[in-house]
Design a protein around this motif. Structure first.
Motif, PDB file in Angstrom:
ATOM      1  N   GLY A  45       0.991  -1.219  -0.188  1.00  0.00           N
ATOM      2  CA  GLY A  45      -0.077  -0.035  -0.018  1.00  0.00           C
ATOM      3  C   GLY A  45       0.938   1.190   0.125  1.00  0.00           C
ATOM      4  O   GLY A  45       1.935   1.306   0.563  1.00  0.00           O
ATOM      5  N   HIS A  46       0.482   2.267  -0.700  1.00  0.00           N
ATOM      6  CA  HIS A  46       1.101   3.788  -0.778  1.00  0.00           C
ATOM      7  C   HIS A  46       1.225   4.280   0.563  1.00  0.00           C
ATOM      8  O   HIS A  46       0.001   5.463   0.605  1.00  0.00           O
ATOM      9  CB  HIS A  46       0.608   4.408  -2.063  1.00  0.00           C
ATOM     10  CG  HIS A  46       0.773   3.913  -3.286  1.00  0.00           C
ATOM     11  ND1 HIS A  46       2.227   3.824  -3.845  1.00  0.00           N
ATOM     12  CD2 HIS A  46       0.249   3.235  -4.361  1.00  0.00           C
ATOM     13  CE1 HIS A  46       2.407   3.247  -4.718  1.00  0.00           C
ATOM     14  NE2 HIS A  46       0.941   2.875  -5.260  1.00  0.00           N
ATOM     15  N   PHE A  47       1.931   4.166   1.555  1.00  0.00           N
ATOM     16  CA  PHE A  47       2.005   4.852   2.693  1.00  0.00           C
ATOM     17  C   PHE A  47       2.472   6.265   2.477  1.00  0.00           C
ATOM     18  O   PHE A  47       1.816   7.104   2.885  1.00  0.00           O
ATOM     19  CB  PHE A  47       2.911   4.020   3.710  1.00  0.00           C
ATOM     20  CG  PHE A  47       2.696   4.752   5.026  1.00  0.00           C
ATOM     21  CD1 PHE A  47       1.760   4.375   5.927  1.00  0.00           C
ATOM     22  CD2 PHE A  47       3.829   5.673   5.579  1.00  0.00           C
ATOM     23  CE1 PHE A  47       1.800   4.923   7.442  1.00  0.00           C
ATOM     24  CE2 PHE A  47       3.890   6.092   6.756  1.00  0.00           C
ATOM     25  CZ  PHE A  47       2.855   5.844   7.540  1.00  0.00           C
ATOM     26  N   ASP A  55       0.021  -2.450  17.566  1.00  0.00           N
ATOM     27  CA  ASP A  55      -0.975  -3.328  17.876  1.00  0.00           C
ATOM     28  C   ASP A  55      -2.565  -2.658  17.606  1.00  0.00           C
ATOM     29  O   ASP A  55      -3.448  -3.238  17.460  1.00  0.00           O
ATOM     30  CB  ASP A  55      -1.100  -3.812  19.161  1.00  0.00           C
ATOM     31  CG  ASP A  55       0.023  -5.037  19.445  1.00  0.00           C
ATOM     32  OD1 ASP A  55       0.376  -5.439  18.338  1.00  0.00           O
ATOM     33  OD2 ASP A  55       0.485  -5.400  20.645  1.00  0.00           O
ATOM     34  N   GLU A  56      -2.320  -1.271  17.861  1.00  0.00           N
ATOM     35  CA  GLU A  56      -3.603  -0.353  17.908  1.00  0.00           C
ATOM     36  C   GLU A  56      -4.052  -0.284  16.532  1.00  0.00           C
ATOM     37  O   GLU A  56      -5.499  -0.088  16.257  1.00  0.00           O
ATOM     38  CB  GLU A  56      -3.554   0.866  18.418  1.00  0.00           C
ATOM     39  CG  GLU A  56      -2.509   1.822  17.712  1.00  0.00           C
ATOM     40  CD  GLU A  56      -2.441   3.178  18.182  1.00  0.00           C
ATOM     41  OE1 GLU A  56      -2.489   4.272  17.683  1.00  0.00           O
ATOM     42  OE2 GLU A  56      -1.772   2.946  19.352  1.00  0.00           O
ATOM     43  N   HIS A  57      -3.346  -0.848  15.507  1.00  0.00           N
ATOM     44  CA  HIS A  57      -3.996  -0.926  14.266  1.00  0.00           C
ATOM     45  C   HIS A  57      -4.000  -2.257  13.544  1.00  0.00           C
ATOM     46  O   HIS A  57      -4.288  -2.385  12.421  1.00  0.00           O
ATOM     47  CB  HIS A  57      -2.916  -0.239  13.218  1.00  0.00           C
ATOM     48  CG  HIS A  57      -2.340   1.107  13.440  1.00  0.00           C
ATOM     49  ND1 HIS A  57      -3.545   2.139  13.615  1.00  0.00           N
ATOM     50  CD2 HIS A  57      -1.200   1.782  14.127  1.00  0.00           C
ATOM     51  CE1 HIS A  57      -2.829   3.172  14.085  1.00  0.00           C
ATOM     52  NE2 HIS A  57      -1.603   2.889  14.162  1.00  0.00           N
ATOM     53  N   VAL A  58      -4.318  -3.335  14.542  1.00  0.00           N
ATOM     54  CA  VAL A  58      -4.447  -4.711  14.225  1.00  0.00           C
ATOM     55  C   VAL A  58      -5.736  -4.920  13.297  1.00  0.00           C
ATOM     56  O   VAL A  58      -5.718  -5.461  12.166  1.00  0.00           O
ATOM     57  CB  VAL A  58      -4.313  -5.609  15.168  1.00  0.00           C
ATOM     58  CG1 VAL A  58      -4.867  -6.966  14.984  1.00  0.00           C
ATOM     59  CG2 VAL A  58      -2.887  -5.729  15.841  1.00  0.00           C
ATOM     60  N   ILE A  59      -6.865  -4.436  13.733  1.00  0.00           N
ATOM     61  CA  ILE A  59      -8.130  -4.547  13.252  1.00  0.00           C
ATOM     62  C   ILE A  59      -8.058  -4.005  11.829  1.00  0.00           C
ATOM     63  O   ILE A  59      -8.457  -4.613  10.935  1.00  0.00           O
ATOM     64  CB  ILE A  59      -9.175  -4.215  14.172  1.00  0.00           C
ATOM     65  CG1 ILE A  59      -9.228  -5.238  15.457  1.00  0.00           C
ATOM     66  CG2 ILE A  59     -10.808  -4.109  13.321  1.00  0.00           C
ATOM     67  CD1 ILE A  59     -10.109  -4.604  16.476  1.00  0.00           C
ATOM     68  N   LEU A  60      -7.596  -2.652  11.688  1.00  0.00           N
ATOM     69  CA  LEU A  60      -7.717  -1.926  10.626  1.00  0.00           C
ATOM     70  C   LEU A  60      -6.734  -2.753   9.525  1.00  0.00           C
ATOM     71  O   LEU A  60      -7.123  -2.867   8.504  1.00  0.00           O
ATOM     72  CB  LEU A  60      -6.982  -0.566  10.883  1.00  0.00           C
ATOM     73  CG  LEU A  60      -7.220   0.330   9.703  1.00  0.00           C
ATOM     74  CD1 LEU A  60      -7.460   1.844  10.120  1.00  0.00           C
ATOM     75  CD2 LEU A  60      -5.803   0.372   9.052  1.00  0.00           C
ATOM     76  N   THR A  61      -5.500  -3.182   9.832  1.00  0.00           N
ATOM     77  CA  THR A  61      -4.841  -3.801   9.051  1.00  0.00           C
ATOM     78  C   THR A  61      -5.536  -5.075   8.621  1.00  0.00           C
ATOM     79  O   THR A  61      -5.031  -5.058   7.314  1.00  0.00           O
ATOM     80  CB  THR A  61      -3.324  -3.929   9.676  1.00  0.00           C
ATOM     81  OG1 THR A  61      -2.828  -2.783  10.080  1.00  0.00           O
ATOM     82  CG2 THR A  61      -2.412  -4.611   8.910  1.00  0.00           C
ATOM     83  N   LEU A  75      -5.830  -5.453   4.642  1.00  0.00           N
ATOM     84  CA  LEU A  75      -5.426  -6.942   3.850  1.00  0.00           C
ATOM     85  C   LEU A  75      -6.529  -7.818   3.437  1.00  0.00           C
ATOM     86  O   LEU A  75      -6.422  -8.359   2.410  1.00  0.00           O
ATOM     87  CB  LEU A  75      -4.543  -7.761   4.901  1.00  0.00           C
ATOM     88  CG  LEU A  75      -3.233  -6.835   5.106  1.00  0.00           C
ATOM     89  CD1 LEU A  75      -2.466  -7.366   6.256  1.00  0.00           C
ATOM     90  CD2 LEU A  75      -2.111  -7.216   3.566  1.00  0.00           C
ATOM     91  N   ALA A  76      -7.502  -8.071   4.079  1.00  0.00           N
ATOM     92  CA  ALA A  76      -8.677  -9.091   3.659  1.00  0.00           C
ATOM     93  C   ALA A  76      -9.322  -8.193   2.432  1.00  0.00           C
ATOM     94  O   ALA A  76      -9.734  -9.223   1.688  1.00  0.00           O
ATOM     95  CB  ALA A  76      -9.549  -9.115   4.854  1.00  0.00           C
ATOM     96  N   GLY A  77      -9.422  -6.845   2.597  1.00  0.00           N
ATOM     97  CA  GLY A  77     -10.165  -6.395   1.376  1.00  0.00           C
ATOM     98  C   GLY A  77      -9.281  -6.391   0.178  1.00  0.00           C
ATOM     99  O   GLY A  77     -10.038  -6.257  -1.063  1.00  0.00           O
ATOM    100  N   ASN A  78      -7.952  -6.269   0.186  1.00  0.00           N
ATOM    101  CA  ASN A  78      -7.117  -5.950  -0.944  1.00  0.00           C
ATOM    102  C   ASN A  78      -6.295  -7.205  -1.229  1.00  0.00           C
ATOM    103  O   ASN A  78      -6.037  -7.371  -2.342  1.00  0.00           O
ATOM    104  CB  ASN A  78      -6.211  -4.813  -0.814  1.00  0.00           C
ATOM    105  CG  ASN A  78      -6.895  -3.464  -0.494  1.00  0.00           C
ATOM    106  OD1 ASN A  78      -7.578  -3.261  -1.540  1.00  0.00           O
ATOM    107  ND2 ASN A  78      -7.050  -3.041   0.542  1.00  0.00           N
ATOM    108  N   PHE A  79      -6.028  -8.097  -0.455  1.00  0.00           N
ATOM    109  CA  PHE A  79      -5.275  -9.267  -0.626  1.00  0.00           C
ATOM    110  C   PHE A  79      -5.848 -10.588   0.016  1.00  0.00           C
ATOM    111  O   PHE A  79      -5.074 -11.289   1.009  1.00  0.00           O
ATOM    112  CB  PHE A  79      -3.931  -8.946   0.111  1.00  0.00           C
ATOM    113  CG  PHE A  79      -3.108  -7.730  -0.950  1.00  0.00           C
ATOM    114  CD1 PHE A  79      -2.492  -7.978  -1.801  1.00  0.00           C
ATOM    115  CD2 PHE A  79      -3.318  -6.972  -0.220  1.00  0.00           C
ATOM    116  CE1 PHE A  79      -1.878  -7.143  -2.374  1.00  0.00           C
ATOM    117  CE2 PHE A  79      -2.619  -5.371  -0.862  1.00  0.00           C
ATOM    118  CZ  PHE A  79      -1.586  -5.692  -2.021  1.00  0.00           C
ATOM    119  N   PRO A  80      -6.983 -10.878  -0.175  1.00  0.00           N
ATOM    120  CA  PRO A  80      -7.765 -11.781   0.385  1.00  0.00           C
ATOM    121  C   PRO A  80      -6.934 -13.355   0.513  1.00  0.00           C
ATOM    122  O   PRO A  80      -6.680 -13.715  -0.788  1.00  0.00           O
ATOM    123  CB  PRO A  80      -9.067 -11.888   0.019  1.00  0.00           C
ATOM    124  CG  PRO A  80      -8.919 -11.337  -1.620  1.00  0.00           C
ATOM    125  CD  PRO A  80      -7.962 -10.154  -1.408  1.00  0.00           C
TER     126      PRO A  80
END
Length: 134
Positions: A12-14, A94-100, A104-109
């Motif tokens: 992803g383009h960070f 860790d605070e970004h676990v759910i978002l991450t 990933l599931a949406g873009n690289f399932p």
């Protein structure tokens, strides 16, 4: 073979999203070319402490939550996954676990068998585990 794959600026383009946020929020005119190191305070033109605060702000935005996928990354991951085990390795906290996981599931399932959060960027708050290389 087990292969490790990073997320930010690999899948992803960070940096472009960070720059867009920073230019809008702090009225700057930064460009991707201004970033030749992941010592973001140098690219942002501020102190390390200020950079951490600004990046923490960025992490709370939709720009971060919805990073654009690097062109060709999906096809590349599919190719790497053929006969290999892919592990995602990220410096994210860790605070970004759910978002991450959601991104990933949406873009690289189904492309990776595990995700490892090193929190490497957050060494300043004392909860650093290991570097991404470790």
């Amino acid at each position: 073979m087990i292969l490790g794959v990073d997320i930010d600026d690999v899948l992803g383009h960070f940096v472009p999203a960070l720059i867009g946020f920073h230019n809008e929020r702090y009225i700057t005119s930064l460009r991707v070319e201004d970033f030749n190191t992941y010592q973001f305070h140098k690219g942002l033109g501020c102190s390390l402490e200020q950079a951490r605060k600004r990046i923490d702000e960025f992490h709370m935005t939709e720009r971060f939550a919805n990073l654009a996928v690097v062109e060709g990354a999906q096809k590349a991951l599919e190719g790497l996954a053929n006969g290999n085990e892919l592990q995602i390795i990220t410096a994210r906290a860790d605070e970004h676990v759910i978002l991450t996981y959601g991104w990933l599931a949406g873009n690289f399932p189904g492309s990776a068998t595990g995700i490892h959060f090193s929190q490497h960027y957050y060494v300043h708050v004392g909860n650093h585990r290991k570097t991404k290389a470790q």
